[in-house]
Motif scaffolding. Structure first.
Motif, PDB file in Angstrom:
ATOM      1  N   ALA A   9       0.845  -1.037   0.025  1.00 20.79           N
ATOM      2  CA  ALA A   9      -0.214  -0.138   0.238  1.00 20.79           C
ATOM      3  C   ALA A   9       0.740   0.417   0.128  1.00 20.79           C
ATOM      4  CB  ALA A   9      -1.284   0.011   1.008  1.00 20.79           C
ATOM      5  N   ARG A  10       1.979   1.233   0.352  1.00 24.83           N
ATOM      6  CA  ARG A  10       2.481   2.919   0.586  1.00 24.83           C
ATOM      7  C   ARG A  10       3.772   2.270  -0.388  1.00 24.83           C
ATOM      8  NH1 ARG A  10       1.737   4.811   5.344  1.00 24.83           N
ATOM      9  NH2 ARG A  10      -0.027   4.047   6.843  1.00 24.83           N
ATOM     10  N   SER A  11       4.421   3.129  -0.661  1.00 27.57           N
ATOM     11  CA  SER A  11       6.657   3.183  -1.387  1.00 27.57           C
ATOM     12  C   SER A  11       6.960   2.444  -0.833  1.00 27.57           C
ATOM     13  CB  SER A  11       6.453   4.164  -1.962  1.00 27.57           C
ATOM     14  OG  SER A  11       6.770   5.758  -1.417  1.00 27.57           O
ATOM     15  N   HIS A  23      12.149   2.284   0.242  1.00 28.53           N
ATOM     16  CA  HIS A  23      13.355   3.577  -0.676  1.00 28.53           C
ATOM     17  C   HIS A  23      13.996   2.057  -0.166  1.00 28.53           C
ATOM     18  CE1 HIS A  23      16.268   6.433   1.754  1.00 28.53           C
ATOM     19  NE2 HIS A  23      16.045   6.000   0.448  1.00 28.53           N
ATOM     20  N   ARG A  56      11.357   9.045  -7.869  1.00 25.08           N
ATOM     21  CA  ARG A  56      11.069   8.101  -7.783  1.00 25.08           C
ATOM     22  C   ARG A  56      10.932   7.106  -9.077  1.00 25.08           C
ATOM     23  NH1 ARG A  56       8.426   7.655  -2.585  1.00 25.08           N
ATOM     24  NH2 ARG A  56       8.610   9.436  -2.089  1.00 25.08           N
ATOM     25  N   ASN A 110       8.038   4.448  -6.193  1.00 23.98           N
ATOM     26  CA  ASN A 110       9.563   3.832  -4.527  1.00 23.98           C
ATOM     27  C   ASN A 110      10.230   4.703  -4.930  1.00 23.98           C
ATOM     28  OD1 ASN A 110       7.796   1.447  -3.821  1.00 23.98           O
ATOM     29  ND2 ASN A 110       8.072   0.287  -5.873  1.00 23.98           N
ATOM     30  N   ASN A 111      11.016   5.669  -3.985  1.00 27.80           N
ATOM     31  CA  ASN A 111      12.323   5.827  -3.896  1.00 27.80           C
ATOM     32  C   ASN A 111      13.491   5.419  -4.046  1.00 27.80           C
ATOM     33  OD1 ASN A 111      13.533   8.570  -3.567  1.00 27.80           O
ATOM     34  ND2 ASN A 111      12.839   7.961  -1.109  1.00 27.80           N
TER      35      ASN A 111
END
Length: 128
Positions: free
Chosen positions: A64-66, A68, A113, A118-119
């Motif tokens: 659900a989240r990016s 790093h 990104r 994604n970082n």
């Protein structure tokens, strides 16, 4: 110590093309591809240095989240080359190449990104 890391991507071919271009300045290349038929579920592509894939992308459910991920760079010029290649490959700037003394006295990094948000970073911890 980590052996490898993997990310789920929304468009496998687009992500594979992005990472092939973005990671090339770091000497990281596509080493393996595994089909969904081989795994019985998802397709995967492994990037790394000869004989050792350590960064994987694949199909399947995305978080659900990016995330790093930071790749080690041998020098500051390679950090800049990564940033330029990643932008040319369709990435979005998330921090131009430069010193980040709040991380470490000699820390030099660049952030982009990827197409999934994604970082992705390249960093060098060596003095100029």
């Amino acid at each position: 110590m980590l052996d490898h890391v993997g990310l789920a991507v929304s468009d496998f071919e687009r992500a594979k093309a992005f990472y092939q271009m973005a990671l090339a300045p770091l000497g990281i290349t596509l080493l393996f591809e595994i089909t969904a038929e081989q795994t019985g579920a998802d397709a995967h592509a492994g990037f790394g240095t000869p004989g050792r894939p350590f960064f994987w992308i694949g199909t399947g459910p995305q978080p659900a989240r990016s995330v790093h991920v930071a790749f080690a760079s041998p020098d500051r010029a390679t950090v800049a080359a990564f940033h330029q290649a990643a932008l040319a490959a369709g990435g979005t700037d998330n921090g131009a190449p430069g010193p980040r003394p709040h991380y470490h006295a000699d820390y030099y990094g660049a952030f982009v990104r990827d197409p999934d948000g994604n970082n992705i970073e390249a960093c060098c911890r060596r003095p100029e």
